[in-house]
Design a protein around this motif. Structure first.
Motif, PDB file in Angstrom:
ATOM      1  N   UNK A   1      79.019  24.659   4.577  1.00 34.50           N
ATOM      2  CA  UNK A   1      80.390  25.129   4.787  1.00 34.50           C
ATOM      3  C   UNK A   1      80.953  24.516   6.064  1.00 34.50           C
ATOM      4  N   UNK A   2      82.275  24.441   6.118  1.00 35.75           N
ATOM      5  CA  UNK A   2      82.885  23.857   7.300  1.00 35.75           C
ATOM      6  C   UNK A   2      84.384  24.049   7.302  1.00 35.75           C
TER       7      UNK A   2
ATOM      8  N   UNK B   1      77.235  27.895  12.457  1.00 34.02           N
ATOM      9  CA  UNK B   1      78.025  26.787  12.999  1.00 34.02           C
ATOM     10  C   UNK B   1      78.504  25.923  11.831  1.00 34.02           C
ATOM     11  N   UNK B   2      79.791  25.573  11.787  1.00 37.11           N
ATOM     12  CA  UNK B   2      80.287  24.733  10.691  1.00 37.11           C
ATOM     13  C   UNK B   2      79.467  23.444  10.574  1.00 37.11           C
ATOM     14  N   UNK B   3      79.188  23.046   9.351  1.00 31.45           N
ATOM     15  CA  UNK B   3      78.460  21.791   9.129  1.00 31.45           C
ATOM     16  C   UNK B   3      79.347  20.587   9.384  1.00 31.45           C
ATOM     17  N   UNK B   4      80.657  20.765   9.173  1.00 28.00           N
ATOM     18  CA  UNK B   4      81.550  19.606   9.185  1.00 28.00           C
ATOM     19  C   UNK B   4      82.969  20.016   9.574  1.00 28.00           C
ATOM     20  N   UNK B   5      83.649  19.118  10.246  1.00 23.96           N
ATOM     21  CA  UNK B   5      85.075  19.268  10.543  1.00 23.96           C
ATOM     22  C   UNK B   5      85.755  17.990  10.062  1.00 23.96           C
ATOM     23  N   UNK B   6      86.627  18.134   9.086  1.00 23.64           N
ATOM     24  CA  UNK B   6      87.332  16.981   8.525  1.00 23.64           C
ATOM     25  C   UNK B   6      88.718  16.899   9.172  1.00 23.64           C
ATOM     26  N   UNK B   7      88.987  15.786   9.834  1.00 25.06           N
ATOM     27  CA  UNK B   7      90.226  15.653  10.601  1.00 25.06           C
ATOM     28  C   UNK B   7      90.840  14.274  10.407  1.00 25.06           C
ATOM     29  N   UNK B   8      92.117  14.174  10.716  1.00 24.84           N
ATOM     30  CA  UNK B   8      92.756  12.858  10.731  1.00 24.84           C
ATOM     31  C   UNK B   8      92.125  12.026  11.850  1.00 24.84           C
ATOM     32  N   UNK B   9      91.678  10.835  11.500  1.00 24.52           N
ATOM     33  CA  UNK B   9      91.018   9.987  12.483  1.00 24.52           C
ATOM     34  C   UNK B   9      91.078   8.538  12.018  1.00 24.52           C
ATOM     35  N   UNK B  10      91.555   7.675  12.896  1.00 19.36           N
ATOM     36  CA  UNK B  10      91.726   6.251  12.570  1.00 19.36           C
ATOM     37  C   UNK B  10      91.873   5.474  13.874  1.00 19.36           C
ATOM     38  N   UNK B  11      92.024   4.160  13.828  1.00 18.87           N
ATOM     39  CA  UNK B  11      92.079   3.384  15.080  1.00 18.87           C
ATOM     40  C   UNK B  11      93.181   3.802  16.048  1.00 18.87           C
TER      41      UNK B  11
ATOM     42  N   UNK C   1      83.083  14.084  20.796  1.00 15.23           N
ATOM     43  CA  UNK C   1      82.095  14.461  21.814  1.00 15.23           C
ATOM     44  C   UNK C   1      81.640  15.899  21.618  1.00 15.23           C
ATOM     45  N   UNK C   2      82.598  16.801  21.380  1.00 18.28           N
ATOM     46  CA  UNK C   2      82.291  18.216  21.153  1.00 18.28           C
ATOM     47  C   UNK C   2      81.438  18.385  19.890  1.00 18.28           C
ATOM     48  N   UNK C   3      81.827  17.707  18.837  1.00 24.56           N
ATOM     49  CA  UNK C   3      81.117  17.833  17.558  1.00 24.56           C
ATOM     50  C   UNK C   3      79.664  17.380  17.686  1.00 24.56           C
ATOM     51  N   UNK C   4      79.460  16.246  18.360  1.00 25.49           N
ATOM     52  CA  UNK C   4      78.089  15.741  18.518  1.00 25.49           C
ATOM     53  C   UNK C   4      77.244  16.698  19.355  1.00 25.49           C
ATOM     54  N   UNK C   5      77.868  17.315  20.357  1.00 21.22           N
ATOM     55  CA  UNK C   5      77.150  18.270  21.218  1.00 21.22           C
ATOM     56  C   UNK C   5      76.671  19.483  20.434  1.00 21.22           C
ATOM     57  N   UNK C   6      77.478  19.907  19.444  1.00 23.07           N
ATOM     58  CA  UNK C   6      77.173  21.145  18.712  1.00 23.07           C
ATOM     59  C   UNK C   6      76.626  20.900  17.292  1.00 23.07           C
TER      60      UNK C   6
ATOM     61  N   UNK D   1      84.352  14.091   9.866  1.00 22.07           N
ATOM     62  CA  UNK D   1      84.710  13.270   8.705  1.00 22.07           C
ATOM     63  C   UNK D   1      86.191  12.923   8.825  1.00 22.07           C
ATOM     64  N   UNK D   2      86.502  11.667   8.617  1.00 21.41           N
ATOM     65  CA  UNK D   2      87.862  11.180   8.832  1.00 21.41           C
ATOM     66  C   UNK D   2      88.674  11.159   7.544  1.00 21.41           C
ATOM     67  N   UNK D   3      89.831  11.869   7.580  1.00 16.92           N
ATOM     68  CA  UNK D   3      90.809  11.649   6.506  1.00 16.92           C
ATOM     69  C   UNK D   3      91.886  10.710   7.043  1.00 16.92           C
ATOM     70  N   UNK D   4      92.529  10.003   6.122  1.00 21.02           N
ATOM     71  CA  UNK D   4      93.479   8.941   6.444  1.00 21.02           C
ATOM     72  C   UNK D   4      92.845   7.879   7.374  1.00 21.02           C
ATOM     73  N   UNK D   5      91.593   7.488   7.098  1.00 16.77           N
ATOM     74  CA  UNK D   5      90.887   6.564   8.001  1.00 16.77           C
ATOM     75  C   UNK D   5      91.461   5.151   8.000  1.00 16.77           C
ATOM     76  N   UNK D   6      92.205   4.807   6.942  1.00 17.51           N
ATOM     77  CA  UNK D   6      92.798   3.458   6.901  1.00 17.51           C
ATOM     78  C   UNK D   6      94.322   3.526   7.046  1.00 17.51           C
TER      79      UNK D   6
END
Length: 270
Positions: A133-134, A153-163, A172-177, A182-187
């Motif tokens: 779940x996430x 703790x959520x397994x995943x957070x899917x967010x807008x992320x691209x260059x 940084x926060x996600x890796x710590x915890x 997961x990136x939506x609209x990555x391109x």
């Protein structure tokens, strides 16, 4: 690189097919079947996409066993709340013609409801009906609040992320915890093809700017779900595992960040 291990121990494919805007009139079925034939094993849909029926139909029609497909769906804003989330989950399962989901997500952090909604997700996880779940579109403060008011703790957070939107603080926060991003609209809806730096790096590797943008995310430890209904592009978006970006190339792409959001914040839609 072909998969990321979630905090549940489950390995999730690093590249999936997103089906936002893919119509439930044969279009989404064709896209899913094409993706599965290409080698994709992750499909990302949502109640709000109005195409779960088609996704479920395509999975049944494919020659890939359901157990080999990582299937994600999401609870929409108007469905949030404890009881209504459980009801929405059952409806999604029915449309998808499956008896479990590999990942179930809160689509947007509706302020007055997301903690209660997540408690329903915890029940689904504990009952074994959602293998992980996430959440989607949560910022650091919202994640901290959720984690203070929940047990899992959520397994995943899917967010807008691209260059142009590197989401460095969130990553940084996600890796710590131990939260997978997961990136939506990555391109950037194809806009990455106009970025000179990506075109140049692509020329070096004999890859497209799209493939460079996706590979950059994978090497950052971020999963991607590029959306396409075009079989050629679906195949291109998956062809990411036969090359590697150098540290200098990674740094150059990181430097393109403008904190520029392309998508609208829909957390206010209750």
């Amino acid at each position: 690189m072909n998969g990321f291990t979630l905090n549940t121990g489950t390995v999730m494919p690093s590249v999936g097919l997103g089906v936002l805007f893919a119509k439930d009139n044969g279009e989404v079925e064709e896209a899913v079947l094409s993706a599965l034939q290409t080698g994709y094993r992750k499909i990302d849909t949502a109640s709000a996409y109005k195409n779960e029926l088609g996704v479920g139909k395509a999975i049944l029609e494919s020659d890939v066993p359901r157990k080999n497909i990582f299937l994600t769906s999401k609870v929409w804003n108007t469905e949030q709340g404890y009881d209504s989330t459980l009801e929405a989950f059952d409806k999604s399962l029915k449309r998808l013609q499956t008896n479990y989901l590999d990942l179930y997500l809160i689509h947007w952090p509706v302020k007055s409801k997301y903690v209660e909604t997540y408690k329903a997700l915890e029940k689904l996880y504990n009952d074994g009906r959602a293998k992980a779940i996430g959440v989607c579109n949560f910022n650091v403060a919202q994640l901290e609040n959720l984690m203070q008011n929940s047990n899992i703790i959520p397994s995943l957070n899917q967010v807008e992320m691209h260059p142009h939107l590197g989401q460095i603080e969130l990553l940084t926060f996600a890796k710590k915890h131990g939260i997978q991003l997961e990136a939506w609209r990555p391109i950037m809806m194809g806009e990455v093809s106009k970025i000179p730096e990506l075109l140049s790096i692509g020329h070096t590797h004999n890859k497209s700017a799209v493939q460079i943008a996706l590979r950059w995310q994978l090497q950052r430890g971020v999963a991607v779900i590029p959306k396409s209904t075009n079989s050629k592009r679906i195949a291109e978006n998956f062809n990411l595992f036969d090359f590697e970006l150098s540290p200098l190339e990674m740094e150059l792409i990181e430097s393109l960040n403008q904190n520029r959001q392309l998508g609208e914040d829909l957390s206010h839609l209750e």
